[in-house]
Design an enzyme around this catalytic site. Structure first.
Site, PDB file in Angstrom:
ATOM      1  N   GLU A  79       5.251   3.397 -27.484  1.00  0.00           N
ATOM      2  CA  GLU A  79       6.510   4.102 -26.969  1.00  0.00           C
ATOM      3  C   GLU A  79       7.378   3.313 -26.059  1.00  0.00           C
ATOM      4  O   GLU A  79       7.077   2.285 -25.335  1.00  0.00           O
ATOM      5  CB  GLU A  79       5.957   5.280 -25.863  1.00  0.00           C
ATOM      6  CG  GLU A  79       5.154   6.299 -26.852  1.00  0.00           C
ATOM      7  CD  GLU A  79       4.602   7.361 -25.877  1.00  0.00           C
ATOM      8  OE1 GLU A  79       4.638   8.495 -26.599  1.00  0.00           O
ATOM      9  OE2 GLU A  79       4.072   7.350 -24.898  1.00  0.00           O
ATOM     10  N   CYS A  92      12.561   0.901 -20.565  1.00  0.00           N
ATOM     11  CA  CYS A  92      11.241   0.423 -20.113  1.00  0.00           C
ATOM     12  C   CYS A  92      10.567  -0.009 -21.401  1.00  0.00           C
ATOM     13  O   CYS A  92      10.203   0.865 -22.416  1.00  0.00           O
ATOM     14  CB  CYS A  92      10.506   1.789 -19.410  1.00  0.00           C
ATOM     15  SG  CYS A  92       8.929   1.521 -18.898  1.00  0.00           S
ATOM     16  N   CYS A  99      -3.870  -0.739 -23.163  1.00  0.00           N
ATOM     17  CA  CYS A  99      -4.028  -1.735 -22.260  1.00  0.00           C
ATOM     18  C   CYS A  99      -5.444  -1.792 -22.006  1.00  0.00           C
ATOM     19  O   CYS A  99      -6.351  -1.149 -22.296  1.00  0.00           O
ATOM     20  CB  CYS A  99      -3.324  -1.104 -20.914  1.00  0.00           C
ATOM     21  SG  CYS A  99      -3.209  -2.425 -19.430  1.00  0.00           S
ATOM     22  N   CYS A 103      -6.896   0.744 -15.192  1.00  0.00           N
ATOM     23  CA  CYS A 103      -6.543   1.446 -13.895  1.00  0.00           C
ATOM     24  C   CYS A 103      -6.786   2.741 -13.865  1.00  0.00           C
ATOM     25  O   CYS A 103      -6.451   3.501 -14.937  1.00  0.00           O
ATOM     26  CB  CYS A 103      -5.083   0.953 -13.565  1.00  0.00           C
ATOM     27  SG  CYS A 103      -4.506  -0.781 -13.247  1.00  0.00           S
ATOM     28  N   CYS A 106      -3.973   5.838 -14.682  1.00  0.00           N
ATOM     29  CA  CYS A 106      -3.137   5.439 -15.561  1.00  0.00           C
ATOM     30  C   CYS A 106      -3.336   6.207 -17.088  1.00  0.00           C
ATOM     31  O   CYS A 106      -4.636   6.029 -17.437  1.00  0.00           O
ATOM     32  CB  CYS A 106      -2.647   4.005 -15.508  1.00  0.00           C
ATOM     33  SG  CYS A 106      -1.400   3.734 -17.120  1.00  0.00           S
ATOM     34  N   CYS A 342       6.321   7.280 -15.625  1.00  0.00           N
ATOM     35  CA  CYS A 342       5.672   6.166 -15.255  1.00  0.00           C
ATOM     36  C   CYS A 342       3.843   6.515 -15.376  1.00  0.00           C
ATOM     37  O   CYS A 342       3.538   7.725 -14.870  1.00  0.00           O
ATOM     38  CB  CYS A 342       5.530   5.667 -13.847  1.00  0.00           C
ATOM     39  SG  CYS A 342       7.163   5.171 -13.322  1.00  0.00           S
TER      40      CYS A 342
HETATM   41  N1  SAH Z   1       0.410  -3.244 -16.537  1.00  0.00           N
HETATM   42  C1  SAH Z   1       1.576  -3.715 -15.733  1.00  0.00           C
HETATM   43  C2  SAH Z   1       2.798  -2.727 -16.264  1.00  0.00           C
HETATM   44  C3  SAH Z   1       2.866  -1.336 -16.400  1.00  0.00           C
HETATM   45  S1  SAH Z   1       4.070  -0.768 -15.315  1.00  0.00           S
HETATM   46  C4  SAH Z   1       1.480  -3.123 -14.172  1.00  0.00           C
HETATM   47  O1  SAH Z   1       0.348  -2.681 -14.136  1.00  0.00           O
HETATM   48  O2  SAH Z   1       2.317  -3.307 -13.429  1.00  0.00           O
HETATM   49  C5  SAH Z   1       3.711   0.789 -15.218  1.00  0.00           C
HETATM   50  C6  SAH Z   1       3.758   1.375 -13.779  1.00  0.00           C
HETATM   51  O3  SAH Z   1       3.353   2.753 -13.776  1.00  0.00           O
HETATM   52  C7  SAH Z   1       2.638   0.570 -12.883  1.00  0.00           C
HETATM   53  O4  SAH Z   1       3.112   0.359 -11.583  1.00  0.00           O
HETATM   54  C8  SAH Z   1       1.600   1.468 -12.934  1.00  0.00           C
HETATM   55  O5  SAH Z   1       0.444   1.539 -11.867  1.00  0.00           O
HETATM   56  C9  SAH Z   1       2.260   2.926 -12.660  1.00  0.00           C
HETATM   57  N2  SAH Z   1       1.589   4.076 -13.261  1.00  0.00           N
HETATM   58  C10 SAH Z   1       0.424   4.215 -13.935  1.00  0.00           C
HETATM   59  N3  SAH Z   1      -0.120   5.548 -14.004  1.00  0.00           N
HETATM   60  C11 SAH Z   1       0.845   6.160 -13.312  1.00  0.00           C
HETATM   61  C12 SAH Z   1       0.939   7.669 -13.063  1.00  0.00           C
HETATM   62  N4  SAH Z   1       0.058   8.430 -13.672  1.00  0.00           N
HETATM   63  N5  SAH Z   1       1.893   8.134 -12.404  1.00  0.00           N
HETATM   64  C13 SAH Z   1       2.737   7.177 -11.541  1.00  0.00           C
HETATM   65  N6  SAH Z   1       2.651   5.939 -11.802  1.00  0.00           N
HETATM   66  C14 SAH Z   1       1.737   5.338 -12.653  1.00  0.00           C
END
Ligand code: SAH
Length: 367
Positions: A79, A92, A99, A103, A106, A342
């Site tokens: 996406e 984006c 991934c 985390c 996510c 995000c």
């Molecule tokens: N792997 C990289 C790139 C992903 S960026 C990183 O971790 O930075 C995507 C961003 O969205 C990251 O800051 C991630 O922590 C955040 N994110 C992930 N899940 C989310 C959620 N459910 N709500 C809001 N932000 C989220």
């Protein structure tokens, strides 16, 4: 590309011509590249490819955000999200199919990991977004001229900024991501400046140092917690690269350049990382780092154990940071009605990692 052209007995400048055809004039058929000789066009046709991922879904949010589902050559889907704002249009971009970092909050992690994206699959996301938005007439008739910036060619492009914040950990696909970012910044393709390209990482310290040396774009770091015990749970990579070392690495990244700052992303999770004490600890650890904090209200997805902090809690958290001279903004939630916000990107692919590990994600204990 110059090496390629020299190798087939052509002049090196053919590389620039080809880039302009593909990225600026959006021509993806060699037959239409009229200033290349017929024999050269045939050689290109036979020895190279100009294939693009297929758009298998396009969704448009009530707030103007677009999300595309792109099908890759092996059938996997990723996406890409476009977020228009008054003074810019941000794309984006995804760097991996899924991934591997796991985390806990996510949606992409929940889906598992399949493979790294190739350079063409990364740069194609920018090409496809620009092309879809321009040829769809969505921007040509827009009264809001702020949606465009002018590049040297005086061409208007919807995508003015790229953030490597889609699916995947870009620093686990370093070579391909760097090649693609260099191409985005090339004058003969999209000509984006270094400060308009941002890479976000969960904190791959050694690779962040490599990025600083080889391709110092704007840096964002997913921090999410002010102390190691909590960050260990939210971002398991922290067990390998803990906060203090991460912040040292961020100081190195900006170095002597006192105009540059690292953006710290901090997802606001109700009752987990959003207390006033945690805001104070965060201000303390960031005290001497050239930092900008981006508070991201948590975006929910099915079966998550987390909830978004209340608006008042987020404001209070922000005010504590601001009072301690930490530049802080709350990221406005965009595209959540089409699951483009995000942490909501999931694509559609086969997980090649162990399922049981995914399931563990749901049982993390925060009490
Ligand atoms: N792997 C990289 C790139 C992903 S960026 C990183 O971790 O930075 C995507 C961003 O969205 C990251 O800051 C991630 O922590 C955040 N994110 C992930 N899940 C989310 C959620 N459910 N709500 C809001 N932000 C989220």
């Amino acid at each position: 590309m110059e090496v390629y052209f020299l190798g087939i007995g052509e002049k090196g400048f053919r590389a620039r011509q080809l880039l302009q055809w593909v990225y600026q004039r959006k021509v993806t058929s060699y037959a239409n590249m009229t200033d290349l000789s017929k024999t050269l066009r045939e050689t290109l046709q036979q020895t190279t490819s100009l294939d693009l991922p297929e758009i298998v879904g396009q969704q448009h949010s009530a707030d103007g955000t677009y999300k595309w589902l792109l099908k890759l050559k092996d059938g996997n889907c990723i996406e890409t999200v476009y977020i228009p704002e008054s003074d810019r249009g941000t794309l984006c971009v995804s760097s991996q199919v899924g991934c591997s970092l796991n985390c806990t909050f996510c949606a992409t992690a929940r889906q598992g990991f399949n493979r790294n994206l190739d350079v063409d699959e990364i740069i194609a996301q920018v090409w496809i977004a620009n092309n879809a938005l321009e040829s769809g007439g969505i921007f040509k008739n827009s009264k809001d001229k702020g949606l465009f910036i002018h590049n040297d060619e005086d061409q208007r492009r919807p995508v003015t900024n790229v953030v490597m914040m889609g699916m995947g950990e870009p620093l686990l696909n370093f070579d391909n991501v760097v090649s693609a970012m260099r191409l985005m910044m090339d004058d003969y393709s999209f000509g984006l400046s270094r400060r308009r390209v941002t890479l976000s990482t969960a904190g791959m310290i050694p690779v962040m140092d490599k990025l600083r040396e080889q391709c110092p774009v704007s840096l964002a770091v997913s921090l999410h917690a002010p102390d190691d015990p909590l960050r260990d749970k939210l971002v398991p990579l922290n067990r390998k690269y803990p906060i203090e070392q991460l912040l040292d690495c961020c100081r190195r990244y900006v170095g002597e350049n006192n105009r540059q700052r690292v953006t710290f992303e901090y997802v606001m999770l109700k009752g987990i990382n959003d207390s006033p004490e945690q805001a104070k600890s965060l201000a303390k650890i960031l005290g001497d780092v050239p930092a900008k904090v981006n508070l991201i209200p948590f975006n929910p997805y099915p079966q998550t154990q987390f909830e978004r902090s209340n608006a008042a809690t987020i404001d209070r958290f922000r005010d504590i940071l601001l009072a301690r001279n930490i530049f802080t903004v709350t990221r406005r939630t965009r595209g959540d009605d089409i699951d483009a916000a995000c942490g909501q990107l999931a694509g559609n692919f086969i997980d090649r990692t162990s399922r049981s590990r995914r399931m563990q994600q749901q049982t993390v204990n925060f009490s």
